[in-house]
Structure formats: C-alpha cells, structure tokens
Scaffold this active site. Structure first.
Site, PDB file in Angstrom:
ATOM      1  N   ASP A 215      -1.006 -23.210  15.497  1.00 44.91           N
ATOM      2  CA  ASP A 215       0.195 -22.563  14.978  1.00 44.91           C
ATOM      3  C   ASP A 215       1.239 -23.583  14.513  1.00 44.91           C
ATOM      4  O   ASP A 215       1.943 -23.338  13.541  1.00 44.91           O
ATOM      5  CB  ASP A 215       0.793 -21.668  16.083  1.00 44.91           C
ATOM      6  CG  ASP A 215       2.014 -20.908  15.614  1.00 44.91           C
ATOM      7  OD1 ASP A 215       1.911 -20.236  14.564  1.00 44.91           O
ATOM      8  OD2 ASP A 215       3.066 -20.981  16.281  1.00 44.91           O
TER       9      ASP A 215
ATOM     10  N   HIS B  55       2.981 -27.810  10.766  1.00 40.47           N
ATOM     11  CA  HIS B  55       4.370 -28.292  10.735  1.00 40.47           C
ATOM     12  C   HIS B  55       4.512 -29.721  11.282  1.00 40.47           C
ATOM     13  O   HIS B  55       5.123 -30.580  10.654  1.00 40.47           O
ATOM     14  CB  HIS B  55       5.288 -27.372  11.543  1.00 40.47           C
ATOM     15  CG  HIS B  55       5.244 -25.938  11.107  1.00 40.47           C
ATOM     16  ND1 HIS B  55       5.070 -25.567   9.804  1.00 40.47           N
ATOM     17  CD2 HIS B  55       5.365 -24.784  11.814  1.00 40.47           C
ATOM     18  CE1 HIS B  55       5.090 -24.237   9.713  1.00 40.47           C
ATOM     19  NE2 HIS B  55       5.253 -23.749  10.933  1.00 40.47           N
TER      20      HIS B  55
ATOM     21  N   GLU C  29      11.106 -24.795  21.138  1.00 40.16           N
ATOM     22  CA  GLU C  29      11.610 -23.447  20.880  1.00 40.16           C
ATOM     23  C   GLU C  29      11.909 -22.758  22.207  1.00 40.16           C
ATOM     24  O   GLU C  29      11.279 -23.064  23.225  1.00 40.16           O
ATOM     25  CB  GLU C  29      10.566 -22.627  20.127  1.00 40.16           C
ATOM     26  CG  GLU C  29      10.213 -23.178  18.764  1.00 40.16           C
ATOM     27  CD  GLU C  29       9.253 -22.260  18.030  1.00 40.16           C
ATOM     28  OE1 GLU C  29       9.715 -21.434  17.254  1.00 40.16           O
ATOM     29  OE2 GLU C  29       8.040 -22.371  18.276  1.00 40.16           O
TER      30      GLU C  29
ATOM     31  N   ASP D  49       4.362 -24.579   3.594  1.00 37.34           N
ATOM     32  CA  ASP D  49       4.622 -24.934   4.997  1.00 37.34           C
ATOM     33  C   ASP D  49       6.136 -24.988   5.065  1.00 37.34           C
ATOM     34  O   ASP D  49       6.753 -25.892   4.491  1.00 37.34           O
ATOM     35  CB  ASP D  49       4.028 -26.297   5.348  1.00 37.34           C
ATOM     36  CG  ASP D  49       4.272 -26.635   6.807  1.00 37.34           C
ATOM     37  OD1 ASP D  49       5.435 -26.505   7.253  1.00 37.34           O
ATOM     38  OD2 ASP D  49       3.327 -27.001   7.519  1.00 37.34           O
ATOM     39  N   HIS D  50       6.739 -24.002   5.712  1.00 39.64           N
ATOM     40  CA  HIS D  50       8.196 -23.900   5.548  1.00 39.64           C
ATOM     41  C   HIS D  50       8.941 -25.100   6.138  1.00 39.64           C
ATOM     42  O   HIS D  50      10.090 -25.340   5.808  1.00 39.64           O
ATOM     43  CB  HIS D  50       8.734 -22.564   6.078  1.00 39.64           C
ATOM     44  CG  HIS D  50       8.884 -22.489   7.556  1.00 39.64           C
ATOM     45  ND1 HIS D  50       7.831 -22.269   8.402  1.00 39.64           N
ATOM     46  CD2 HIS D  50       9.973 -22.584   8.357  1.00 39.64           C
ATOM     47  CE1 HIS D  50       8.267 -22.232   9.652  1.00 39.64           C
ATOM     48  NE2 HIS D  50       9.572 -22.424   9.659  1.00 39.64           N
TER      49      HIS D  50
ATOM     50  N   LYS E 106      12.674 -27.518   4.927  1.00 38.34           N
ATOM     51  CA  LYS E 106      13.882 -27.744   5.740  1.00 38.34           C
ATOM     52  C   LYS E 106      14.631 -28.954   5.187  1.00 38.34           C
ATOM     53  O   LYS E 106      14.034 -29.978   4.868  1.00 38.34           O
ATOM     54  CB  LYS E 106      13.496 -27.980   7.207  1.00 38.34           C
ATOM     55  CG  LYS E 106      13.028 -26.704   7.898  1.00 38.34           C
ATOM     56  CD  LYS E 106      12.830 -26.923   9.374  1.00 38.34           C
ATOM     57  CE  LYS E 106      12.137 -25.748  10.018  1.00 38.34           C
ATOM     58  NZ  LYS E 106      13.005 -24.628  10.374  1.00 38.34           N
TER      59      LYS E 106
ATOM     60  N   ARG F 273       0.809  -1.222   0.000  1.00 34.61           N
ATOM     61  CA  ARG F 273       0.000   0.000   0.000  1.00 34.61           C
ATOM     62  C   ARG F 273       0.842   1.272   0.000  1.00 34.61           C
ATOM     63  O   ARG F 273       0.457   2.303  -0.489  1.00 34.61           O
ATOM     64  CB  ARG F 273      -0.831   0.048   1.281  1.00 34.61           C
ATOM     65  CG  ARG F 273      -2.125  -0.651   1.185  1.00 34.61           C
ATOM     66  CD  ARG F 273      -2.766  -0.651   2.535  1.00 34.61           C
ATOM     67  NE  ARG F 273      -1.891  -1.262   3.539  1.00 34.61           N
ATOM     68  CZ  ARG F 273      -2.148  -1.333   4.836  1.00 34.61           C
ATOM     69  NH1 ARG F 273      -3.238  -0.800   5.305  1.00 34.61           N
ATOM     70  NH2 ARG F 273      -1.321  -1.922   5.676  1.00 34.61           N
TER      71      ARG F 273
ATOM     72  N   LYS G  64       6.767 -23.272  23.258  1.00 36.60           N
ATOM     73  CA  LYS G  64       7.599 -22.065  23.330  1.00 36.60           C
ATOM     74  C   LYS G  64       8.245 -22.009  24.719  1.00 36.60           C
ATOM     75  O   LYS G  64       7.724 -22.575  25.675  1.00 36.60           O
ATOM     76  CB  LYS G  64       6.737 -20.818  23.173  1.00 36.60           C
ATOM     77  CG  LYS G  64       5.854 -20.818  21.941  1.00 36.60           C
ATOM     78  CD  LYS G  64       6.556 -20.233  20.753  1.00 36.60           C
ATOM     79  CE  LYS G  64       5.641 -20.150  19.565  1.00 36.60           C
ATOM     80  NZ  LYS G  64       6.357 -20.207  18.300  1.00 36.60           N
TER      81      LYS G  64
ATOM     82  N   LYS H  37       0.865 -19.869   5.535  1.00 33.25           N
ATOM     83  CA  LYS H  37       0.033 -20.131   6.693  1.00 33.25           C
ATOM     84  C   LYS H  37      -0.141 -18.843   7.475  1.00 33.25           C
ATOM     85  O   LYS H  37       0.724 -17.973   7.335  1.00 33.25           O
ATOM     86  CB  LYS H  37       0.629 -21.224   7.562  1.00 33.25           C
ATOM     87  CG  LYS H  37       1.814 -20.770   8.429  1.00 33.25           C
ATOM     88  CD  LYS H  37       2.239 -21.851   9.366  1.00 33.25           C
ATOM     89  CE  LYS H  37       1.659 -21.695  10.731  1.00 33.25           C
ATOM     90  NZ  LYS H  37       2.453 -20.865  11.631  1.00 33.25           N
TER      91      LYS H  37
END
Ligand code: BG6
Length: 485
Positions: A235, A240, A216, A177-178, A182, A51, A331, A148
């Site tokens: 998430d 994943h 993580e 989906d990263h 990998k 934008r 996390k 995602k």
C-alpha cells in the site's frame, strides 16, 4: 507574494468512476480549486461517468456537496461553485457493455485536449480502453489517467501495462502516485538541484544515513478488504516511499523533463539490494481504549498482514554504497508526520576535543506534512564568555513563515497532477518500467514472508510502532527521530 496561475488549454475530461470516493474527495474538489484559482478555462468540460443513472442536475448537486465538504476556498465560493458546476455533466455507461457510449462519444469535442480518468477497478481498464477506441473517442494525443494500486505484484502489473499498451502509447499513460504531487516532494528536487550547497555533500562520503518516515494516525477501518490483501508493503512502500527514495537518491537528470527524471529514478530502484529478513520489521496495531485492533478493523483475527513496516535499505552504486537508508511507515502511530531526514557525518577531525563528536552533526530535515518546510541543524558556539561550548541550532524554514501563508498554501497533490495531465507533462507520473521494477524488488520479500509464515509484531496505537523497529537503528548506534507534528 501571489502565485502565478497560467490557465490550461480547453479540455474534455471524462472521469470513469465519477461518483466514486476518489472522485468525490479528491478529483472533483481538486478541479474546483483549480477553477477557483483561475486555471480552468471556461471552455473546459468535465463529464462524470458511472453505472448509475443520474440526471445532470443530480450529479451537480452531489458534486456541490463534495466541494462544500472538501474544497471550500474563500468568500466568493457560492458564485464560483455555480460557475464550476456548469462545466459538469453526467453519463451512465457500462464499462463492459454498450450502454451510454454513443451518448458519451457525442460529448467529446474536436479541437480540445481529451483526457480519460480511469478511477475504476483495474480489471475494467481493458474494457474502457477498447470502447474508447471503438467509439473513436481516442486519438494519438488522448491521455488516460490510472491510479494505484497498479497491480498486486510484478505479474499483475505487467498484465496491466500490456493491456493499456495495446491501446495507448506510454506517452499517453499517466500513472498517478499522489506523493509525487505533494509540494515538498517536488521541493526535494528543487533543493537538491537548484542549490550548489547540498549536492557536493549528497553521497556516502558525507552522509551517515537517511531516515524516511511516513506516519499516519488513521487505521484501516472502512477499507479493510483492500488493505488486508495489501499491507503497508504494497500500500505504501512499493509506491509512495519508493518514489520518495528515488527522488532523494537519484543522480541529477540532465533536464527536468519526464524521461530524464524517470530514467534516473529507475536506476535507483534497480540498484536497491534485496532486503534481508534481519533488516525488516513488520508490525500490526493492537486495540486500545476506544480503538479497535487491526484484526477487528479488517474482520479477521488471524490476519498476518502488516499495518507498519520499517526497513533498512542499501543502494548499491557509487554514490550510496555504505550509507544505510532507513524507512518506516505505519497506521495508528502517535502523530501524522512525514519527513525525510538526511543525517550528515561528523567533521573528520574535531579541533574542539572529543566531546564535540558526541553530537549528531548536521541534519537536513525535509518535512512533507504537516507544516511543510525544511530544517537544517548546524553547530555553533554557545554565545557568551566561558570558553568554546558548542550547541546545535536549527536553521528552520517553515514555508508558511518564509513565503507568507498565502503563497505557501499547499495545493493538494491531485490538483497539481491533474493539471499536469492536461498540460501533457509526465514528469511526476510513474512510467511502466518503474512500477514493474518496484514490484520486482518487493515480490521476493513478500514471497519469503508467505513461505516462512511470518507474523508481524504487535504494537500499541499511539506509539512509534513495534520496539523491534527501534532496534533496527539502535543496534547500529543510531536512532529514529521522534514522530511529532
Ligand atoms: C494512500 C494509501 O495511497 O495513501 C493510504 O492507500 C494512505 O493507505 C494514503 O493512508 C496516505 O496519503 P496522504 O496523502 O494522506 O499521506
């Protein structure tokens, strides 16, 4: 060992959301690295669109900073960055209006590959698709890339799929989906299907259980609004971890090609039993010295969203009936460490006496990150005189050690995936029916939590999650592997 780089065909890539976080951290640094490696042809063109009004020069300066922060490669970066920036330009467009579209359309060349990266809120997908067609920027071979979260539940995912399919065929839609990009995740397929050694044992007859951990250390500060609506289930688990599970458990596809692989993955999701409440542990991190609690991070002290989830799963098919699969992700855990561990059964009869069976037997560990590699634990005789004493030793293969640091250097998942888009290879992208099947499995679980007013267990930052998650395995005489880097 030097890896082979085959340049891709010339392309026009438009990144909607070209000034956003993902573009700055991942997409453009990833493209730069591919340029640096010699994979982007000089005729490639990359257009940032958003934008904001911004002259090309200002856009290039912003991207230069992003590259310097996220993608520095080696001594010749300064020169390479200049070369890469020349491929870039910028157009201000309104996704829901007409501003900027004629100008953008003017940049799209004939005779090259066209890819449009929708790095924007999903509610804009329909508007973008409509305008791409309206301005004749999309043909049968155009590719669109979406990220995602692909929906929030089955209904919203179906709506998104329907919107995209109004304008594009499934073979044109690249859902990222990263985790599939990998390196070690792809290696899981190479190890399973490139060797004769593992596949005959890869079933419930020989495998006691499988454990998948994606741990993580980061919290959710900064993205609390999104995360608090999602939680670890939506998430990480729905996408994943589900993808890891599929690659680990699927039947051998007849060929390494998109639909063959995705058909097999879909069958795994469809064979997943509904998860029972006693097989699920949800957790939420508390605060600790210098670390805010989850509730503070998301700004809602009453939040009942989980920042950790552990589950015991069953795949009801011939291959896996009876072998539990334990998965966990969270996390603020004690280390950033992700792995898939395949724990084999004991030999059926021990000729070395009952003590031998107190061991845990063979374990194959596929380390996703960090220090990508594989480790197979085997039992051998302890060297030396004094009888037959058994010990376990690892056959350890760090890719860096085995292949040399340079060859084992792992490209970021986005680099690989964006190049696949340009090459037109959908193997490592999720098909619409896979995403819907995954939501179909997740939805009833989440609905039950909501009905029951389920609250997550609290856990301290820097631990392995709530105690209850350890019990998931202890109660069955098994234990999680340590979470360590
Ligand atoms: C993202 C999630 O998809 O994956 C994040 O939204 C998570 O919450 C991230 O932190 C993990 O990715 P990686 O590549 O760092 O393991």
């Amino acid at each position: 060992m030097v890896s082979r780089v085959i340049p891709v065909e010339p392309f026009d890539l438009v990144i909607f959301g070209g000034t956003g976080d993902l573009a700055m951290r991942k997409i453009l640094p990833g493209l730069y690295r591919r340029y640096w490696a010699g994979q982007l042809p000089e005729e490639a063109r990359i257009v940032g669109a958003s934008r904001h009004d911004m002259p090309d020069e200002e856009y290039r300066a912003t991207i230069r900073e992003a590259i310097e922060e996220f993608a520095i490669e080696g001594g010749d970066d300064a020169e390479k960055i200049e070369g890469f920036l020349k491929l870039l330009s910028f157009v201000a467009v309104d996704a829901t209006g007409e501003r900027g579209w004629p100008e953008l359309a003017g940049k799209i060349r004939d005779g090259v590959i066209h890819a449009y990266y929708f790095s924007v809120a999903p509610r804009l997908f329909g508007d973008l698709a409509e305008r791409l067609h309206g301005h004749k920027m999309a043909g049968d071979d155009t590719r669109i890339v979406v990220e995602k979260p692909f929906g929030h539940d089955l209904g919203s995912a179906q709506d998104l799929n329907a919107t995209l399919r109004r304008y594009f065929a499934e073979k044109q839609i690249y859902r990222i989906d990263h985790y599939l990009g990998k390196e070690t995740v792809q290696n899981l397929m190479a190890v399973r299907f490139g060797n004769i050694l593992f596949e005959p044992l890869w079933n419930a007859l020989y495998i006691d259980h499988i454990q998948v951990t994606v741990a993580e250390t980061v919290g959710v500060a900064g993205r609390g609004t999104y995360y608090d609506r999602a939680g670890a289930m939506r998430d990480m688990m729905q996408n994943h971890l589900m993808q890891l599970l599929c690659l680990m458990a699927m039947e051998p596809p007849h060929h390494f090609e998109p639909d063959a692989v995705r058909d097999e993955k879909l069958k795994v999701i469809r064979a997943l039993d509904p998860a029972q409440p006693e097989d699920i542990v949800r957790g939420q991190y508390t605060g600790a010295e210098g670390i805010d609690s989850y509730a503070v991070d998301v700004g809602d002290e009453k939040s009942t969203t989980e920042s950790f989830i552990a589950m015991k799963l069953h795949i009801s098919n011939w291959r896996w009936k009876g072998t539990p699969i334990y998965v966990r992700t969270g996390k603020r855990l004690k280390a950033r460490a992700s792995e898939i561990a395949v724990v084999f059964k004991h030999p059926p009869h021990s000729i070395f006496g009952h003590k031998a069976n107190e061991r845990r037997g063979n374990v194959l560990v596929i380390r996703l990150q960090p220090n990508e590699g594989m480790n197979l634990r085997v039992t051998i005789k302890e060297p030396g005189p004094g009888g037959m004493r058994l010990i376990e030793v690892p056959l350890d293969m760090s890719f860096a050690e085995a292949l040399g640091e340079e060859a084992a250097e792992v490209p970021d998942a986005y680099e690989r995936l964006i190049m696949d888009v340009i090459r037109g290879d959908q193997t490592l992208f999720m098909r619409g029916d896979e995403v819907e099947a995954a939501w179909g499995w997740v939805d009833p679980i989440v609905a039950r939590w909501e009905e029951d007013g389920d609250r997550p267990q609290l856990y301290q930052p820097g631990t392995a999650g709530p105690e209850e998650s350890l019990m998931l395995m202890y109660r069955e005489g098994r234990r999680w592997r340590d979470i360590e880097e």
